[in-house]
Design an enzyme around this catalytic site. Structure first.
Site, PDB file in Angstrom:
ATOM      1  N   GLU A  50     -14.429  -3.856  30.078  1.00 21.60           N
ATOM      2  CA  GLU A  50     -14.338  -3.158  31.364  1.00 21.60           C
ATOM      3  C   GLU A  50     -15.723  -3.158  32.005  1.00 21.60           C
ATOM      4  O   GLU A  50     -16.638  -3.823  31.529  1.00 21.60           O
ATOM      5  CB  GLU A  50     -13.802  -1.744  31.125  1.00 21.60           C
ATOM      6  CG  GLU A  50     -14.629  -0.933  30.144  1.00 21.60           C
ATOM      7  CD  GLU A  50     -14.076   0.464  29.927  1.00 21.60           C
ATOM      8  OE1 GLU A  50     -14.248   1.299  30.826  1.00 21.60           O
ATOM      9  OE2 GLU A  50     -13.467   0.725  28.873  1.00 21.60           O
ATOM     10  N   GLU A  69      -7.725 -22.148  31.053  1.00 20.36           N
ATOM     11  CA  GLU A  69      -7.460 -21.087  32.033  1.00 20.36           C
ATOM     12  C   GLU A  69      -6.043 -21.228  32.556  1.00 20.36           C
ATOM     13  O   GLU A  69      -5.639 -22.303  32.981  1.00 20.36           O
ATOM     14  CB  GLU A  69      -8.481 -21.171  33.169  1.00 20.36           C
ATOM     15  CG  GLU A  69      -8.187 -20.299  34.374  1.00 20.36           C
ATOM     16  CD  GLU A  69      -7.991 -18.818  34.032  1.00 20.36           C
ATOM     17  OE1 GLU A  69      -8.867 -18.240  33.362  1.00 20.36           O
ATOM     18  OE2 GLU A  69      -6.945 -18.265  34.430  1.00 20.36           O
ATOM     19  N   CYS A 127     -12.240 -13.100  61.336  1.00 18.57           N
ATOM     20  CA  CYS A 127     -10.937 -13.502  61.873  1.00 18.57           C
ATOM     21  C   CYS A 127      -9.953 -13.815  60.744  1.00 18.57           C
ATOM     22  O   CYS A 127      -8.831 -14.224  61.000  1.00 18.57           O
ATOM     23  CB  CYS A 127     -11.067 -14.669  62.851  1.00 18.57           C
ATOM     24  SG  CYS A 127     -10.995 -16.300  62.121  1.00 18.57           S
ATOM     25  N   HIS A 178     -25.204  -3.592  36.898  1.00 19.61           N
ATOM     26  CA  HIS A 178     -25.600  -2.221  36.587  1.00 19.61           C
ATOM     27  C   HIS A 178     -26.904  -2.190  35.808  1.00 19.61           C
ATOM     28  O   HIS A 178     -27.188  -3.089  35.006  1.00 19.61           O
ATOM     29  CB  HIS A 178     -24.495  -1.538  35.766  1.00 19.61           C
ATOM     30  CG  HIS A 178     -23.260  -1.268  36.571  1.00 19.61           C
ATOM     31  ND1 HIS A 178     -23.237  -0.331  37.565  1.00 19.61           N
ATOM     32  CD2 HIS A 178     -22.031  -1.831  36.547  1.00 19.61           C
ATOM     33  CE1 HIS A 178     -22.031  -0.314  38.121  1.00 19.61           C
ATOM     34  NE2 HIS A 178     -21.273  -1.223  37.522  1.00 19.61           N
ATOM     35  N   CYS A 194      -9.673 -21.283  61.289  1.00 18.81           N
ATOM     36  CA  CYS A 194     -10.036 -22.451  60.487  1.00 18.81           C
ATOM     37  C   CYS A 194      -8.970 -22.868  59.497  1.00 18.81           C
ATOM     38  O   CYS A 194      -9.039 -23.966  58.957  1.00 18.81           O
ATOM     39  CB  CYS A 194     -11.353 -22.194  59.764  1.00 18.81           C
ATOM     40  SG  CYS A 194     -11.298 -20.769  58.693  1.00 18.81           S
ATOM     41  N   VAL A 237      -2.183 -20.356  27.524  1.00 20.56           N
ATOM     42  CA  VAL A 237      -1.929 -20.422  26.088  1.00 20.56           C
ATOM     43  C   VAL A 237      -0.737 -19.536  25.774  1.00 20.56           C
ATOM     44  O   VAL A 237      -0.757 -18.330  26.033  1.00 20.56           O
ATOM     45  CB  VAL A 237      -3.162 -19.951  25.288  1.00 20.56           C
ATOM     46  CG1 VAL A 237      -2.865 -19.983  23.793  1.00 20.56           C
ATOM     47  CG2 VAL A 237      -4.371 -20.812  25.625  1.00 20.56           C
TER      48      VAL A 237
HETATM   49  C1  FAD Z   1     -12.453  -2.255  39.856  1.00 20.59           C
HETATM   50  C2  FAD Z   1     -13.470  -2.901  38.975  1.00 20.59           C
HETATM   51  C3  FAD Z   1     -14.833  -2.762  39.250  1.00 20.59           C
HETATM   52  C4  FAD Z   1     -15.770  -3.341  38.432  1.00 20.59           C
HETATM   53  N1  FAD Z   1     -17.077  -3.273  38.779  1.00 20.59           N
HETATM   54  C5  FAD Z   1     -18.005  -3.854  37.987  1.00 20.59           C
HETATM   55  C6  FAD Z   1     -19.370  -3.851  38.350  1.00 20.59           C
HETATM   56  O1  FAD Z   1     -19.725  -3.419  39.444  1.00 20.59           O
HETATM   57  N2  FAD Z   1     -20.279  -4.362  37.496  1.00 20.59           N
HETATM   58  C7  FAD Z   1     -19.905  -4.879  36.317  1.00 20.59           C
HETATM   59  O2  FAD Z   1     -20.776  -5.271  35.570  1.00 20.59           O
HETATM   60  N3  FAD Z   1     -18.611  -4.957  35.962  1.00 20.59           N
HETATM   61  C8  FAD Z   1     -17.656  -4.464  36.773  1.00 20.59           C
HETATM   62  N4  FAD Z   1     -16.346  -4.535  36.439  1.00 20.59           N
HETATM   63  C9  FAD Z   1     -15.986  -5.194  35.191  1.00 20.59           C
HETATM   64  C10 FAD Z   1     -15.994  -6.700  35.290  1.00 20.59           C
HETATM   65  O3  FAD Z   1     -15.404  -7.124  36.499  1.00 20.59           O
HETATM   66  C11 FAD Z   1     -15.239  -7.274  34.139  1.00 20.59           C
HETATM   67  O4  FAD Z   1     -15.736  -6.692  32.971  1.00 20.59           O
HETATM   68  C12 FAD Z   1     -15.373  -8.764  34.002  1.00 20.59           C
HETATM   69  O5  FAD Z   1     -15.041  -9.420  35.199  1.00 20.59           O
HETATM   70  C13 FAD Z   1     -14.489  -9.244  32.897  1.00 20.59           C
HETATM   71  O6  FAD Z   1     -14.545 -10.640  32.801  1.00 20.59           O
HETATM   72  P1  FAD Z   1     -13.637 -11.395  31.790  1.00 20.59           P
HETATM   73  O7  FAD Z   1     -14.066 -12.803  31.828  1.00 20.59           O
HETATM   74  O8  FAD Z   1     -13.622 -10.682  30.516  1.00 20.59           O
HETATM   75  O9  FAD Z   1     -12.148 -11.196  32.340  1.00 20.59           O
HETATM   76  P2  FAD Z   1     -11.344 -11.971  33.473  1.00 20.59           P
HETATM   77  O10 FAD Z   1     -12.156 -12.257  34.646  1.00 20.59           O
HETATM   78  O11 FAD Z   1     -10.084 -11.214  33.682  1.00 20.59           O
HETATM   79  O12 FAD Z   1     -11.024 -13.366  32.804  1.00 20.59           O
HETATM   80  C14 FAD Z   1      -9.980 -13.550  31.878  1.00 20.59           C
HETATM   81  C15 FAD Z   1      -9.314 -14.867  32.203  1.00 20.59           C
HETATM   82  O13 FAD Z   1      -8.397 -15.197  31.195  1.00 20.59           O
HETATM   83  C16 FAD Z   1      -7.298 -15.841  31.776  1.00 20.59           C
HETATM   84  N5  FAD Z   1      -6.175 -15.741  30.849  1.00 20.59           N
HETATM   85  C17 FAD Z   1      -5.470 -14.656  30.507  1.00 20.59           C
HETATM   86  N6  FAD Z   1      -4.499 -14.966  29.647  1.00 20.59           N
HETATM   87  C18 FAD Z   1      -4.582 -16.293  29.411  1.00 20.59           C
HETATM   88  C19 FAD Z   1      -3.852 -17.204  28.601  1.00 20.59           C
HETATM   89  N7  FAD Z   1      -2.825 -16.808  27.850  1.00 20.59           N
HETATM   90  N8  FAD Z   1      -4.218 -18.505  28.630  1.00 20.59           N
HETATM   91  C20 FAD Z   1      -5.252 -18.928  29.401  1.00 20.59           C
HETATM   92  N9  FAD Z   1      -5.974 -18.098  30.157  1.00 20.59           N
HETATM   93  C21 FAD Z   1      -5.641 -16.801  30.173  1.00 20.59           C
HETATM   94  C22 FAD Z   1      -7.100 -15.053  33.033  1.00 20.59           C
HETATM   95  O14 FAD Z   1      -6.355 -15.801  33.989  1.00 20.59           O
HETATM   96  C23 FAD Z   1      -8.528 -14.812  33.477  1.00 20.59           C
HETATM   97  O15 FAD Z   1      -8.993 -15.802  34.355  1.00 20.59           O
HETATM   98  C24 FAD Z   1     -15.377  -4.016  37.276  1.00 20.59           C
HETATM   99  C25 FAD Z   1     -14.028  -4.169  37.024  1.00 20.59           C
HETATM  100  C26 FAD Z   1     -13.079  -3.665  37.897  1.00 20.59           C
HETATM  101  C27 FAD Z   1     -11.653  -3.925  37.677  1.00 20.59           C
END
Ligand code: FAD
Ligand code: FAD
Lengths: 429, 482
Positions: free
Chosen positions: B336, B30, B437, B48, B442, B171
């Site tokens: 997404e 990460e 707050c 959902h 804290c 990475v």
């Molecule tokens: C506004 C919004 C509302 C949403 N609402 C919902 C909801 O209500 N319900 C639902 O199911 N989903 C929802 N989603 C979708 C959901 O939040 C995402 O699909 C999900 O969090 C994606 O997870 P992830 O692990 O793929 O991505 P991320 O959480 O973005 O994780 C990717 C990680 O990779 C790391 N990374 C990137 N590049 C590198 C690199 N080169 N080297 C090492 N690490 C790296 C990043 O730092 C990050 O920590 C929503 C999204 C948004 C933006």
């Protein structure tokens, strides 16, 4: 001191050991409550409340006729509490407050030393003080970097912990803590770029504007606010805009200021979680409980004083108010509720609020009404009336939102009242 | 290493946990200072039901399966999760037709119990919703969760079962030779692994590209939110949606598992993948549209605002597949919304792909699916509190008064997997400073505890890693080290 155990009973519990709690405890003891029947509960490891971090002088001018620092002022009361033998549990936070079926109040509190304790008390004084409005409540758009503090948190870092939260500062809000911190940070070698105030007037004391800003050539921008915070990891700057009469930013007036720190001094909010939990009615304007002139809330046996009731600028008034509450609690414990008529007090026009919100009749003593105005008023008469009859009239050269005002109604004047309400209003001169 | 997972969002963390069931050397890489620092930190936090996805899409399958997996998963990981049900409001005829489409999709996707009710029936269930709502779609399997807590818990449980987490490992270079991948970080550290899972969220296309696969494109879509105080948290019990559009599921009003009320998100395509600043216009839009669903919501009770970045792909579906161009590499991109809801199913599927690609899976005899959570003093009764303080007196010391968080909890957050390194990390694990707050009271104390527990000078404590130091130095005469 009576033994501290997991389950206890007391006549009077005081929640909060700041200036309000201490003065209330002393007054209660002086008015006949046995010291062993009183218990002060204070969250911090020391008595004194927020005053402990206010190392500037300016406290006690009204009370003691001399200028003390915050810790000095607090120490006078703390010393007296100790000398009188009033017990206090420190590092002990009250978690819940409820009325029991028999009318007593049940309080739970927690500390490392005694674990979780439960106290049944006949009377309670609420003296939890207030907290500062934070960034979230202000809803400032932008990034969320390090370097954004409430003025009070910065004050604690600098005065108690000995650390600097930043070197180049912009202050939002001209409340007293912000003004005091502008001076403090400057004295510590930081550069305070500007103080921006949303309103067309300052929320702080005039003496603080002079002594903390003007004396150090720190600009105060009235009718301005921060419209954007910049910086990814640490604050790098802010955008400040002028606002119109409706406090909306005026496009085209944006100015950018470099800074690594933003201090927020945008008002204080009475800390009434416990009050709310207990179901005690609050005044939506003050954010504190609705009280009578003895500072008893609408829940019999529960009193409130100090910043938990309404935000004070001067600790001297906090002490005076807490004495009313302490004495009121002592009398209530001895005699119960005795008043016959509850007269509501109504603020009118530019007067935002009046404390107390009710006056009990027949009045035994003169009653002092505290109030604040919602805008700057030049030369006006303060009128207190009952059914069109003037009970008090006095002229003020200038009334400021940042400075609490008061009027005293004579007991004799109150003695003639039979019904209705008290209204407090201003008459332009 | 057998497998290196890139990205510790909810997807990467759950993949790591899934892999930790087997006799494998696994690491989770990460770039940020902590897990859950990307999209998984800032979203709507809804599990959902799955009526919104196109039938037959990967998204639909993953969503409905992920939703069904949540009860057991959250029980094992001790993450608060509540099936509060979802409700989509229709305000006119066109909306009603949309509800019918959603109902039809819901039935096809296998969403349990989904149905349409009249406006009055909806108001009977939710008295505070608008009088203008003429009908509503109700899906009882919809739920709410704390997304970063799920991520933290999954990463922690994976670590408890042997996975190595490297934070601060961005990475930036990748090379494949002799059947092995070598990943290099910005700081020059190296990790070698037979298989790579790219779960880098918004940056998954860039990570894919640096591994030699340029077949993906992700674009960010911003969403801004307002979070309201607990006194507004009971305004609604269901998650209240408006009809979805091409840009997203519309502005919702929902209770959170912590008892607050959440309003948002907006939906706006932007190029910048790191711009999580909130804007005055965005927040005003949220306020306006949320009031349409729940007119009596008190917008003065805002305690914070934030922005999340969705990682969208042009196909508007999840992509979970072995790289078409490079060996021993699983690409996960376009996650997404509903990516959070789908994450457990995505993890399960990704591991099955690795197996098909040749990774040998031998169940670990001592895999422990149960995570020991940080005790939550706030939620305990008197007896539980007494027992906890008896065990460790630091649980008798309240640090955050708004959220009733004890010193004991903060200490645990700094030592238990995955350990927090900074103030925000402590905040996400314990809620310290998350109350009304905003940490005014804290923060000074929390900073001291962090310095003490990590054995660093107070000035080195950061808000969220990198240059986000909280203090810049000592005062002229001050500066006692903790
Ligand atoms: C506004 C919004 C509302 C949403 N609402 C919902 C909801 O209500 N319900 C639902 O199911 N989903 C929802 N989603 C979708 C959901 O939040 C995402 O699909 C999900 O969090 C994606 O997870 P992830 O692990 O793929 O991505 P991320 O959480 O973005 O994780 C990717 C990680 O990779 C790391 N990374 C990137 N590049 C590198 C690199 N080169 N080297 C090492 N690490 C790296 C990043 O730092 C990050 O920590 C929503 C999204 C948004 C933006
Ligand atoms: C920065 C600053 C500058 C000031 N400058 C001046 C000045 O120059 N001159 C002047 O006269 N006045 C000044 N004041 C005002 C004055 O200090 C305050 O009005 C006064 O301290 C209020 O007293 P209090 O007892 O109501 O509240 P506090 O001092 O806030 O005390 C409340 C106490 O209650 C405790 N408490 C709260 N909740 C709980 C709980 N649940 N359980 C147990 N304990 C609890 C708190 O720990 C605290 O000790 C200033 C105030 C501030 C903040």
């Amino acid at each position: 001191m009576r033994e501290i155990s997991a389950e206890m009973e007391r006549e009077l519990v005081i929640i909060g050991g700041g200036p309000a709690g201490l003065a209330a405890a002393i007054a209660a003891a002086e008015n006949g409550v046995a010291v062993d029947d009183i218990l002060i509960l204070e969250r911090e490891p020391e008595l004194g409340g927020i005053l402990l971090q206010c190392i500037h002088s300016g406290f006690g001018l009204h009370r003691f006729g001399e200028e003390l620092t915050g810790p000095e002022y607090a120490a006078r009361y703390a010393k007296k509490v100790v000398e009188m033998g009033i017990p206090a549990l420190l590092s002990t936070m009250v978690l819940t407050l409820h009325q029991m079926e028999d009318g007593r109040k049940e309080i739970t509190a927690v500390s490392s030393a005694h674990g979780l304790i439960r106290i049944k008390a006949r009377a309670v004084v609420l003296a939890m003080g207030c907290r500062e409005r934070g960034r979230g409540a202000l809803n400032i758009p932008g990034t969320r970097p390090a370097g954004i503090y409430t003025a009070g948190a910065a004050q604690k870092f600098v005065n108690i912990k000995g650390f600097m939260p930043g070197r180049q500062v912009v202050i939002l809000g001209s409340g007293d803590i912000g003004l005091i911190m502008a001076r403090r940070m400057t004295l510590e070698g930081a550069k305070v770029e500007v103080v921006a105030e949303l309103m067309p007037y300052s929320g702080g004391l005039s003496r603080n504007i002079q002594q903390c800003l003007r004396d150090f050539n720190i600009p105060l921008l009235l009718s301005h606010t921060i419209t954007q915070i910049h910086g990814k990891e640490r604050v790098t700057g802010v955008t400040i805009s002028q606002v119109d009469e409706k406090r909306r930013p005026i496009p085209g007036t944006e100015q950018y200021f470099d800074c690594d720190t933003v201090l927020l001094s945008c008002g204080l909010i009475p800390e009434n979680e416990l009050t709310r939990q207990a179901g005690i009615p609050l005044d939506p304007v003050t954010g504190g409980a609705v009280v009578g002139e003895n500072r008893e809330t609408e829940m019999p046996g529960v009193f409130a004083a100090g910043n938990v009731l309404h935000v004070h600028d001067l600790v001297d008034f906090v002490s005076a108010e807490a004495e009313l509450a302490g004495a009121g609690a002592a009398r209530w414990l001895a005699e119960g509720d005795s008043q016959e008529l509850k007269l509501p007090v109504h603020p009118e026009g530019v007067i935002r609020y009046v404390v107390p919100q009710t006056v009990f009749l027949p009045a035994k003593e003169d009653v002092r009404l505290f109030f604040r105005v919602g805008q700057v008023v030049e030369k006006a008469a303060v009128l207190v009336e009952n059914d069109g009859k003037v009970l008090y009239k006095g002229v003020r050269p200038k009334l400021l939102p940042g400075e609490m005002e008061s009027v005293t109604i004579k007991a004799e004047a109150l003695a003639e009242i039979e019904s209705g309400q008290l209204t407090v209003r201003l008459e332009k001169r | 290493m057998d497998v290196a997972v890139i990205g510790a969002g909810v997807v990467g963390a759950l993949i790591a946990r899934e892999l930790s069931r087997y006799e494998l050397d696994v690491c989770l890489l990460e770039k940020a200072d902590d897990v859950a620092m990307g999209t998984s930190k800032a979203n709507s936090a809804i599990i959902h039901a799955g009526f919104d996805c196109q039938p037959g899409s990967v998204m639909a399958k993953m969503n409905v399966r992920g939703n069904a997996m949540m009860d057991q998963l959250t029980r094992e990981l001790s993450v608060p999760f509540k099936r509060n049900g979802s409700m989509v409001l229709a305000f006119n005829e066109e909306d009603v037709r949309t509800l019918e489409t959603l109902l039809d999709r819901g039935v096809k996707n296998g969403v349990p119990g989904v149905r349409i009710v009249s406006g009055d029936q909806a108001r009977e269930m939710e008295p505070n919703i608008s009088g203008d709502a003429v009908a509503a779609l109700v899906a009882p399997s919809g739920g709410i969760i704390c997304p970063y807590e799920l991520t933290i818990a999954a990463a922690g449980n994976a670590m408890d079962n042997g996975v190595r987490l490297h934070t601060g490992f961005e990475v930036t270079d990748a090379e494949f030779s002799d059947g092995v991948w070598t990943l290099t970080s910005a700081a020059g550290d190296r990790v070698q692994a037979n298989y790579i899972v790219n779960a880098a969220g918004l940056f998954s296309d860039q990570v894919a590209a640096l591994m030699g696969d340029d077949g993906y494109h992700v674009f960010p879509r911003r969403g801004e939110y307002l979070l309201l105080d607990r006194d507004q948290g009971k305004m609604v019990s269901h998650t209240i949606f408006q009809c979805p559009s091409a840009m997203g599921k519309g502005i919702l009003v929902t209770p959170t598992v912590d008892g607050n009320l959440l309003l948002g998100p907006t939906s706006e395509n932007r190029e910048d993948r790191e711009d999580t600043a909130t804007t005055a216009e965005g927040l005003a839009t949220v306020a306006r549209l949320a009031s349409k669903s729940v007119p009596s919501v008190n917008l003065r009770a805002v305690i914070t605002s934030f922005t999340g970045l969705r990682s969208c792909s042009s196909g508007h579906d999840f992509i979970i597949e072995p790289s078409k161009k490079r060996p021993q590499l699983v690409e996960i991109t376009g996650i997404e919304s509903p990516g959070l809801s789908s994450a457990p199913a995505i993890a399960e599927y990704a591991v099955s792909l690795l197996k098909e690609m040749g990774l040998a899976l031998h169940a670990k005899a001592d895999f422990n699916p149960i995570r020991r959570p940080i005790p939550r003093f706030r939620e305990m009764n008197i007896e539980q509190r007494r027992a906890l303080i008896e065990e460790d007196a630091r649980f008798g010391q309240i640090i955050c008064r708004c959220e009733t968080v004890t010193e004991g909890e903060i200490v645990r957050a700094l030592h238990q997997n995955p350990p927090a390194h900074d103030l925000d990390g402590v905040k996400r694990r314990t809620r310290t400073g998350m109350g009304r707050c905003n940490g005014g009271f804290c923060t000074p104390q929390a900073v001291e505890i962090i310095a003490r527990e990590l054995g660093i000078p107070i000035e080195q404590v950061t808000k969220c890693g990198g240059e986000s130091r909280l203090l810049v130095g000592k005062t002229k005469e001050g500066g006692l080290d903790a």
